[in-house]
Design a protein around this motif. Structure first.
Motif, PDB file in Angstrom:
ATOM      1  N   LEU A   1       5.619 -69.397 -64.942  1.00 44.09           N
ATOM      2  CA  LEU A   1       6.388 -70.571 -65.871  1.00 44.09           C
ATOM      3  C   LEU A   1       7.198 -69.606 -66.353  1.00 44.09           C
ATOM      4  O   LEU A   1       8.570 -69.649 -66.519  1.00 44.09           O
ATOM      5  CB  LEU A   1       5.753 -71.256 -66.680  1.00 44.09           C
ATOM      6  CG  LEU A   1       4.723 -72.267 -66.181  1.00 44.09           C
ATOM      7  CD1 LEU A   1       3.891 -73.141 -67.209  1.00 44.09           C
ATOM      8  CD2 LEU A   1       5.713 -73.490 -65.670  1.00 44.09           C
TER       9      LEU A   1
ATOM     10  N   ASP B   1      10.124 -76.813 -58.471  1.00 45.84           N
ATOM     11  CA  ASP B   1      10.721 -76.431 -59.821  1.00 45.84           C
ATOM     12  C   ASP B   1      11.261 -77.639 -60.529  1.00 45.84           C
ATOM     13  O   ASP B   1      11.136 -77.566 -61.756  1.00 45.84           O
ATOM     14  CB  ASP B   1      11.925 -75.539 -59.382  1.00 45.84           C
ATOM     15  CG  ASP B   1      12.545 -74.883 -60.796  1.00 45.84           C
ATOM     16  OD1 ASP B   1      11.594 -74.148 -61.539  1.00 45.84           O
ATOM     17  OD2 ASP B   1      13.430 -74.772 -60.847  1.00 45.84           O
TER      18      ASP B   1
ATOM     19  N   ARG C   1      10.758 -80.065 -65.524  1.00 48.02           N
ATOM     20  CA  ARG C   1      10.608 -78.761 -65.179  1.00 48.02           C
ATOM     21  C   ARG C   1       8.995 -78.072 -65.705  1.00 48.02           C
ATOM     22  O   ARG C   1       9.173 -78.473 -66.960  1.00 48.02           O
ATOM     23  CB  ARG C   1      11.576 -77.869 -65.417  1.00 48.02           C
ATOM     24  CG  ARG C   1      12.976 -78.053 -64.727  1.00 48.02           C
ATOM     25  CD  ARG C   1      13.836 -77.024 -65.057  1.00 48.02           C
ATOM     26  NE  ARG C   1      13.612 -75.731 -64.085  1.00 48.02           N
ATOM     27  CZ  ARG C   1      14.114 -74.363 -64.413  1.00 48.02           C
ATOM     28  NH1 ARG C   1      14.856 -74.218 -65.816  1.00 48.02           N
ATOM     29  NH2 ARG C   1      13.599 -73.383 -63.799  1.00 48.02           N
ATOM     30  N   GLY C   2       8.298 -77.758 -64.818  1.00 44.71           N
ATOM     31  CA  GLY C   2       6.863 -77.286 -65.306  1.00 44.71           C
ATOM     32  C   GLY C   2       5.860 -77.681 -64.783  1.00 44.71           C
ATOM     33  O   GLY C   2       5.946 -77.823 -63.423  1.00 44.71           O
ATOM     34  N   ASN C   3       4.736 -77.599 -65.137  1.00 48.87           N
ATOM     35  CA  ASN C   3       3.593 -78.047 -64.366  1.00 48.87           C
ATOM     36  C   ASN C   3       3.596 -79.128 -63.860  1.00 48.87           C
ATOM     37  O   ASN C   3       2.822 -79.530 -62.817  1.00 48.87           O
ATOM     38  CB  ASN C   3       2.454 -77.637 -65.440  1.00 48.87           C
ATOM     39  CG  ASN C   3       1.962 -76.271 -65.714  1.00 48.87           C
ATOM     40  OD1 ASN C   3       2.258 -75.222 -64.991  1.00 48.87           O
ATOM     41  ND2 ASN C   3       1.349 -76.053 -66.771  1.00 48.87           N
TER      42      ASN C   3
ATOM     43  N   ASP D   1       3.304 -77.241 -70.967  1.00 46.10           N
ATOM     44  CA  ASP D   1       4.203 -76.149 -70.415  1.00 46.10           C
ATOM     45  C   ASP D   1       5.403 -77.008 -69.418  1.00 46.10           C
ATOM     46  O   ASP D   1       5.775 -76.621 -68.491  1.00 46.10           O
ATOM     47  CB  ASP D   1       3.697 -75.179 -69.675  1.00 46.10           C
ATOM     48  CG  ASP D   1       2.598 -74.319 -70.365  1.00 46.10           C
ATOM     49  OD1 ASP D   1       2.578 -74.401 -71.441  1.00 46.10           O
ATOM     50  OD2 ASP D   1       1.753 -73.908 -69.843  1.00 46.10           O
ATOM     51  N   ASN D   2       5.937 -78.285 -70.097  1.00 46.62           N
ATOM     52  CA  ASN D   2       6.949 -78.937 -69.465  1.00 46.62           C
ATOM     53  C   ASN D   2       8.191 -78.822 -70.330  1.00 46.62           C
ATOM     54  O   ASN D   2       8.110 -79.220 -71.502  1.00 46.62           O
ATOM     55  CB  ASN D   2       6.634 -80.174 -69.014  1.00 46.62           C
ATOM     56  CG  ASN D   2       5.216 -80.089 -68.140  1.00 46.62           C
ATOM     57  OD1 ASN D   2       5.573 -79.899 -67.100  1.00 46.62           O
ATOM     58  ND2 ASN D   2       4.213 -80.770 -68.674  1.00 46.62           N
ATOM     59  N   SER D   3       9.339 -78.892 -69.768  1.00 49.75           N
ATOM     60  CA  SER D   3      10.688 -79.161 -70.402  1.00 49.75           C
ATOM     61  C   SER D   3      11.094 -80.539 -69.645  1.00 49.75           C
ATOM     62  O   SER D   3      11.083 -80.844 -68.539  1.00 49.75           O
ATOM     63  CB  SER D   3      11.700 -78.269 -70.279  1.00 49.75           C
ATOM     64  OG  SER D   3      12.067 -78.097 -68.921  1.00 49.75           O
TER      65      SER D   3
ATOM     66  N   LEU E   1      10.804 -71.280 -68.646  1.00 51.62           N
ATOM     67  CA  LEU E   1      10.362 -72.543 -69.288  1.00 51.62           C
ATOM     68  C   LEU E   1       9.748 -72.308 -70.615  1.00 51.62           C
ATOM     69  O   LEU E   1       9.377 -71.307 -70.911  1.00 51.62           O
ATOM     70  CB  LEU E   1       9.394 -73.427 -68.340  1.00 51.62           C
ATOM     71  CG  LEU E   1       9.933 -73.656 -67.170  1.00 51.62           C
ATOM     72  CD1 LEU E   1       9.115 -74.310 -66.093  1.00 51.62           C
ATOM     73  CD2 LEU E   1      11.322 -74.574 -67.183  1.00 51.62           C
ATOM     74  N   HIS E   2      10.009 -73.408 -71.318  1.00 55.27           N
ATOM     75  CA  HIS E   2       9.461 -73.325 -72.820  1.00 55.27           C
ATOM     76  C   HIS E   2       7.989 -73.854 -72.581  1.00 55.27           C
ATOM     77  O   HIS E   2       7.601 -74.815 -72.579  1.00 55.27           O
ATOM     78  CB  HIS E   2      10.053 -74.340 -73.628  1.00 55.27           C
ATOM     79  CG  HIS E   2      11.625 -74.001 -73.764  1.00 55.27           C
ATOM     80  ND1 HIS E   2      12.179 -72.910 -74.297  1.00 55.27           N
ATOM     81  CD2 HIS E   2      12.547 -74.655 -73.200  1.00 55.27           C
ATOM     82  CE1 HIS E   2      13.321 -72.970 -74.466  1.00 55.27           C
ATOM     83  NE2 HIS E   2      13.727 -73.899 -73.660  1.00 55.27           N
ATOM     84  N   LEU E   3       7.108 -72.522 -72.935  1.00 56.83           N
ATOM     85  CA  LEU E   3       5.599 -72.993 -72.784  1.00 56.83           C
ATOM     86  C   LEU E   3       5.073 -73.858 -73.981  1.00 56.83           C
ATOM     87  O   LEU E   3       5.632 -73.704 -74.969  1.00 56.83           O
ATOM     88  CB  LEU E   3       4.977 -71.571 -72.618  1.00 56.83           C
ATOM     89  CG  LEU E   3       5.264 -70.422 -71.679  1.00 56.83           C
ATOM     90  CD1 LEU E   3       4.636 -69.191 -71.570  1.00 56.83           C
ATOM     91  CD2 LEU E   3       5.284 -71.221 -70.332  1.00 56.83           C
TER      92      LEU E   3
END
Length: 491
Positions: free
Chosen positions: A301, A231, A262-264, A118-120, A306-308
């Motif tokens: 998220l 973030d 961005r993401g986990n 789950d990161n961009s 964010l794009h999961l």
């Protein structure tokens, strides 16, 4: 014999005995042992001064502090993941690469590094664009800004960065800065004084006030991490200074690679920063790991748009506090797992035997191995050693390219256009064993393809090393290469 001759011979004999005793009383690999013996024996007396600052291992106290904080940080992060109901141990079903699956297991076992999805990710290859975006993100910060760099220069960019942090600190944002004392010589107490006056904190990683008895020149904080409001995170190769935004005529265009995440994975960067910070400061100044929140949950998220399910990765740190060379293990495993292609960019190509054999084995097995290094020095001995290894590796069918459009500082490795690594670690013995490094290992074909495309673009500005070019190198240049290679374990 004259009295002077006897004295000289006696000094040389005592120097040799002392050199042998000094080097052999510490456990080292054979190449490092011989390198230090050369320094101590062939530079009588002076060599011991060099060894005093650069040859001693980390103190037991420092190693204990790092390892203690590592256990605390790891425990907190595991608890955070359990609370969020996502244990970070499995790759998404869409990732079927055997190399990716084996690599993730390696890092779970050696570095306790969870796989975080789950990161961009945004890629930066130009310092001007990277720092413009970084400064924009810091401007928007409302809670905290954590900054960790090897180098802060007291120049235009360095002052611009510091002044922005001062501004945010005055607005009530928590600002913590960690830097390397040797890598940031220009950033002295006077440089940091206005930032401290604004309520921020800045610390040199493991700096010592007892420079003679406890100064370790050889062990440097080489990591580059920024975390903003839990973030946004940054990791890669750029330091802070004018040369990194191509303002120095000596280097021209500074070609590097950096990630904005961005993401986990931002939380893995945060935990790594806090481990480094807490291991440096007194216990009463330590920062909490904030394990009572659930930042990794899909709901959290989603609120940040964010794009999961994209860009799974692991944040892997390594350093001289551990006998396991985690990042080197990762590099070697990636190279051994390649079935089609290997694309490596590094400013310093000084591999140990294991890393060198991995590249050679891959090339002899028919893998397309391409390695890109700079065509200009920033450190003369390291540059000549890099030339030596470039010449040597080219004999085995490895394509060596010298980048000629400025200075190449990127530390990237891509295999088969599916798995990639970007971070602070060079492909050299110093990064493998002596420096504190951190890399992102990425299991996303789109990002790998972007990095490959950037490599291919750099090929347009590079020269392939050929047998004719090697043959044209003069005897004096070859001597400098061979001599530098002898010192490579301690460069």
């Amino acid at each position: 014999m004259s009295l002077l001759t006897i004295i000289i011979l006696l000094v040389l004999l005592l120097n040799t005995i002392a050199a042998i005793f000094t080097v052999l009383r510490s456990v080292r690999d054979i190449s490092t042992t011989w390198a230090w013996l050369l320094v101590l024996i062939f530079l009588p007396v002076i060599g011991f001064g060099i060894y005093l600052f650069a040859g001693r291992g980390l103190s037991t106290k420092k190693v204990h502090a790092i390892q203690t904080e590592y256990r605390r940080g790891t425990k907190a992060f595991v608890a955070m993941q359990k609370h969020a109901n996502t244990h970070g141990r499995l790759l998404p079903a869409a990732v079927t690469s055997t190399a990716a699956k084996e690599l993730t297991t390696l890092f779970l076992n050696t570095a306790s590094a969870p796989v975080l999805g789950d990161n961009s990710v945004d890629l930066f290859f130009d310092g001007k664009k990277k720092f413009a975006k970084l400064f924009e993100d810091i401007e928007a910060a409302t809670d905290h800004v954590f900054v960790e760099y090897y180098t802060f220069y007291n120049d235009e960019l360095g002052n611009q960065f510091r002044d922005l942090l001062i501004k945010k600190a005055k607005q009530g944002v928590k600002v913590l800065v960690l830097y390397d004392a040797w890598g940031s010589l220009g950033a002295n107490k006077k440089f940091w004084a206005p930032l401290l006056a604004a309520g921020a904190k800045a610390e040199a990683y493991f700096s010592s006030q007892h420079l003679i008895t406890d100064f370790r020149l050889n062990y440097r904080l080489h990591r580059k991490i920024v975390v903003i409001d839990d973030d946004i995170g940054f990791i890669g190769g750029f330091n802070v200074g004018d040369q990194y935004v191509s303002r120095k005529k000596k280097f021209g265009f500074w070609r590097d690679t950096h990630l904005r995440i961005r993401g986990n994975t931002v939380y893995a960067l945060k935990v790594q920063f806090l481990m480094d910070w807490n291991a440096t400061v007194p216990d009463d100044q330590a920062e909490p790991y904030d394990i009572d929140v659930a930042p990794l949950s899909p709901e959290n998220l989603a609120t940040r748009h964010l794009h999961l399910g994209s860009a799974p990765m692991q944040i892997v740190a390594s350093g001289p506090d551990s006998s396991a060379q985690q990042i080197k293990y990762g590099y070697v495993k990636m190279i051994a797992s390649a079935t089609k292609s290997i694309r490596l960019q590094t400013p310093y190509l000084i591999p140990d035997d294991t890393a060198m054999d991995a590249l050679i084995t891959a090339a002899l097995a028919g893998i397309d191995v391409q390695v890109m290094v700079p065509d200009m020095p920033d450190h003369p001995f390291i540059f000549r050693a890099t030339q030596y290894y470039a010449n040597y590796l080219s004999r085995y069918g490895i394509k060596i390219y010298h980048y000629q459009n400025g200075f190449l500082h990127a530390k990237t490795l891509v295999i088969d256009d599916v798995v990639a690594s970007v971070g602070s670690a060079n492909f050299d013995i110093r990064s493998f064993k002596l420096n504190f490094e951190v890399n992102a290992f990425i299991y996303d074909a789109k990002i790998a393809e972007q990095l490959t495309a950037a490599f291919d673009e750099d090929l347009k500005h590079s020269q392939l090393l050929t047998p004719a070019l090697i043959k044209s190198q003069g005897h004096w240049l070859r001597f400098k290469q061979y001599f530098s290679r002898l010192l490579s374990p301690v460069l």
